[in-house]
Design a protein around this motif. Sequence first.
Motif, PDB file in Angstrom:
ATOM      1  N   MET A   1       0.788  -1.093   0.196  1.00  0.00           N
ATOM      2  CA  MET A   1       0.031  -0.081   0.022  1.00  0.00           C
ATOM      3  C   MET A   1       0.750   1.383  -0.064  1.00  0.00           C
ATOM      4  SD  MET A   1      -2.998   1.303   2.768  1.00  0.00           S
ATOM      5  CE  MET A   1      -4.521   0.204   1.813  1.00  0.00           C
ATOM      6  N   GLU A   2       0.456   2.388  -0.685  1.00  0.00           N
ATOM      7  CA  GLU A   2       1.311   3.541  -0.585  1.00  0.00           C
ATOM      8  C   GLU A   2       0.737   4.402   0.419  1.00  0.00           C
ATOM      9  OE1 GLU A   2       3.583   4.429  -2.996  1.00  0.00           O
ATOM     10  OE2 GLU A   2       3.248   2.361  -4.130  1.00  0.00           O
ATOM     11  N   ARG A   3       1.881   5.277   0.876  1.00  0.00           N
ATOM     12  CA  ARG A   3       1.752   6.153   2.022  1.00  0.00           C
ATOM     13  C   ARG A   3       0.336   7.106   2.019  1.00  0.00           C
ATOM     14  NH1 ARG A   3       6.216   8.548   5.500  1.00  0.00           N
ATOM     15  NH2 ARG A   3       5.513  10.101   6.412  1.00  0.00           N
ATOM     16  N   ASP A   4       0.083   7.655   0.730  1.00  0.00           N
ATOM     17  CA  ASP A   4      -1.020   8.720   0.704  1.00  0.00           C
ATOM     18  C   ASP A   4      -2.323   7.924   0.755  1.00  0.00           C
ATOM     19  OD1 ASP A   4       0.729  10.785   0.295  1.00  0.00           O
ATOM     20  OD2 ASP A   4       0.554  10.802  -1.480  1.00  0.00           O
ATOM     21  N   ASP A   5      -2.389   6.797   0.345  1.00  0.00           N
ATOM     22  CA  ASP A   5      -3.543   6.042   0.403  1.00  0.00           C
ATOM     23  C   ASP A   5      -3.832   5.324   1.971  1.00  0.00           C
ATOM     24  OD1 ASP A   5      -3.943   5.983  -2.284  1.00  0.00           O
ATOM     25  OD2 ASP A   5      -2.721   4.170  -2.782  1.00  0.00           O
ATOM     26  N   PHE A   6      -2.708   5.098   2.457  1.00  0.00           N
ATOM     27  CA  PHE A   6      -2.794   4.633   3.951  1.00  0.00           C
ATOM     28  C   PHE A   6      -3.420   5.700   4.632  1.00  0.00           C
ATOM     29  CE2 PHE A   6      -0.733   3.734   8.031  1.00  0.00           C
ATOM     30  CZ  PHE A   6      -1.480   2.699   8.260  1.00  0.00           C
ATOM     31  N   ILE A   7      -2.696   6.746   4.739  1.00  0.00           N
ATOM     32  CA  ILE A   7      -3.386   7.848   5.433  1.00  0.00           C
ATOM     33  C   ILE A   7      -4.619   8.241   5.274  1.00  0.00           C
ATOM     34  CG2 ILE A   7      -2.895  10.503   5.916  1.00  0.00           C
ATOM     35  CD1 ILE A   7      -0.128   9.964   5.192  1.00  0.00           C
ATOM     36  N   GLU A   8      -5.097   8.239   3.899  1.00  0.00           N
ATOM     37  CA  GLU A   8      -6.674   8.367   3.875  1.00  0.00           C
ATOM     38  C   GLU A   8      -7.322   7.405   4.422  1.00  0.00           C
ATOM     39  OE1 GLU A   8      -7.285   8.504  -0.443  1.00  0.00           O
ATOM     40  OE2 GLU A   8      -5.762  10.404  -0.633  1.00  0.00           O
ATOM     41  N   GLU A  44      10.276   1.322   5.680  1.00  0.00           N
ATOM     42  CA  GLU A  44      11.494   0.718   5.457  1.00  0.00           C
ATOM     43  C   GLU A  44      11.861  -0.515   6.360  1.00  0.00           C
ATOM     44  OE1 GLU A  44      14.465   3.901   5.949  1.00  0.00           O
ATOM     45  OE2 GLU A  44      13.250   5.241   4.705  1.00  0.00           O
ATOM     46  N   GLY A  45      12.646  -1.274   5.951  1.00  0.00           N
ATOM     47  CA  GLY A  45      12.898  -2.661   6.809  1.00  0.00           C
ATOM     48  C   GLY A  45      11.952  -3.324   6.915  1.00  0.00           C
ATOM     49  N   GLU A  46      12.001  -4.161   8.156  1.00  0.00           N
ATOM     50  CA  GLU A  46      10.967  -5.297   8.355  1.00  0.00           C
ATOM     51  C   GLU A  46      10.740  -5.319   9.742  1.00  0.00           C
ATOM     52  OE1 GLU A  46      13.094  -9.386   8.018  1.00  0.00           O
ATOM     53  OE2 GLU A  46      13.148  -8.672   6.292  1.00  0.00           O
ATOM     54  N   LEU A  47       9.525  -6.172  10.101  1.00  0.00           N
ATOM     55  CA  LEU A  47       9.410  -6.602  11.560  1.00  0.00           C
ATOM     56  C   LEU A  47       8.444  -7.835  11.518  1.00  0.00           C
ATOM     57  CD1 LEU A  47       6.635  -6.108  13.137  1.00  0.00           C
ATOM     58  CD2 LEU A  47       7.071  -3.636  12.687  1.00  0.00           C
ATOM     59  N   THR A  56       4.291 -13.355  12.194  1.00  0.00           N
ATOM     60  CA  THR A  56       3.870 -12.768  10.867  1.00  0.00           C
ATOM     61  C   THR A  56       5.053 -11.729  10.744  1.00  0.00           C
ATOM     62  OG1 THR A  56       1.786 -13.140  11.118  1.00  0.00           O
ATOM     63  CG2 THR A  56       2.381 -11.769   9.115  1.00  0.00           C
ATOM     64  N   ARG A  57       5.803 -11.785   9.353  1.00  0.00           N
ATOM     65  CA  ARG A  57       6.865 -10.881   8.827  1.00  0.00           C
ATOM     66  C   ARG A  57       6.210  -9.728   8.172  1.00  0.00           C
ATOM     67  NH1 ARG A  57      11.608 -12.858   5.647  1.00  0.00           N
ATOM     68  NH2 ARG A  57      11.179 -11.461   3.964  1.00  0.00           N
ATOM     69  N   TYR A  58       6.365  -8.660   8.480  1.00  0.00           N
ATOM     70  CA  TYR A  58       5.970  -7.452   7.547  1.00  0.00           C
ATOM     71  C   TYR A  58       7.158  -6.943   6.916  1.00  0.00           C
ATOM     72  CZ  TYR A  58       1.477  -8.439  10.293  1.00  0.00           C
ATOM     73  OH  TYR A  58       0.439  -9.046  10.803  1.00  0.00           O
ATOM     74  N   GLN A  59       7.011  -6.423   5.768  1.00  0.00           N
ATOM     75  CA  GLN A  59       7.881  -5.564   4.776  1.00  0.00           C
ATOM     76  C   GLN A  59       7.170  -4.551   4.205  1.00  0.00           C
ATOM     77  OE1 GLN A  59       9.188  -8.752   2.203  1.00  0.00           O
ATOM     78  NE2 GLN A  59      10.341  -9.927   3.669  1.00  0.00           N
ATOM     79  N   ILE A  60       8.245  -3.921   3.788  1.00  0.00           N
ATOM     80  CA  ILE A  60       7.921  -2.576   3.084  1.00  0.00           C
ATOM     81  C   ILE A  60       6.339  -2.625   2.210  1.00  0.00           C
ATOM     82  CG2 ILE A  60       8.398  -0.709   1.257  1.00  0.00           C
ATOM     83  CD1 ILE A  60      11.402  -1.226   2.043  1.00  0.00           C
ATOM     84  N   GLY A  61       5.655  -1.759   2.561  1.00  0.00           N
ATOM     85  CA  GLY A  61       4.160  -1.911   1.805  1.00  0.00           C
ATOM     86  C   GLY A  61       3.020  -2.639   2.407  1.00  0.00           C
ATOM     87  N   GLY A  80      16.544  -2.771  10.792  1.00  0.00           N
ATOM     88  CA  GLY A  80      15.731  -2.211  11.548  1.00  0.00           C
ATOM     89  C   GLY A  80      14.385  -2.011  10.916  1.00  0.00           C
ATOM     90  N   VAL A  81      13.471  -0.905  11.275  1.00  0.00           N
ATOM     91  CA  VAL A  81      12.245  -0.855  10.834  1.00  0.00           C
ATOM     92  C   VAL A  81      11.685   0.764  10.821  1.00  0.00           C
ATOM     93  CG1 VAL A  81      10.959  -1.544  12.588  1.00  0.00           C
ATOM     94  CG2 VAL A  81       9.961  -1.916  10.372  1.00  0.00           C
TER      95      VAL A  81
END
Length: 90
Positions: A1-8, A44-47, A56-61, A80-81
């Motif tokens: 997901m893109e940052r602007d879409d996420f904020i909306e 950025e990064g992962e957690l 569950t591993r989460y990556q960019i997007g 890091g993340v």
Amino acid sequence: MERDDFIEMLAREGFQTTVLVEREPDAFLENHTHAFEAKALILEGELTLDVAGKKTRYQIGDVFHLMTNEAHSERYGPEGVSYLVGRKQA
């Protein structure tokens, strides 16, 4: 997901506060809870989140969602993340 879409999306869903969180490489937080609902976008990064024994591993997007007082632990990747998190008070 893109940052602007996420904020909306956060605004539509009633998340009142948005915070940028950055964590150090290979660090972790033991099992804990938050007094707010959280929905976050990895920038950025992962957690890796461990919720009720499910990792569950989460990556960019990717987006993760934690309910108010949902117990979880966090482990950050080798770089890091950085994530943008919306917080909603219960």
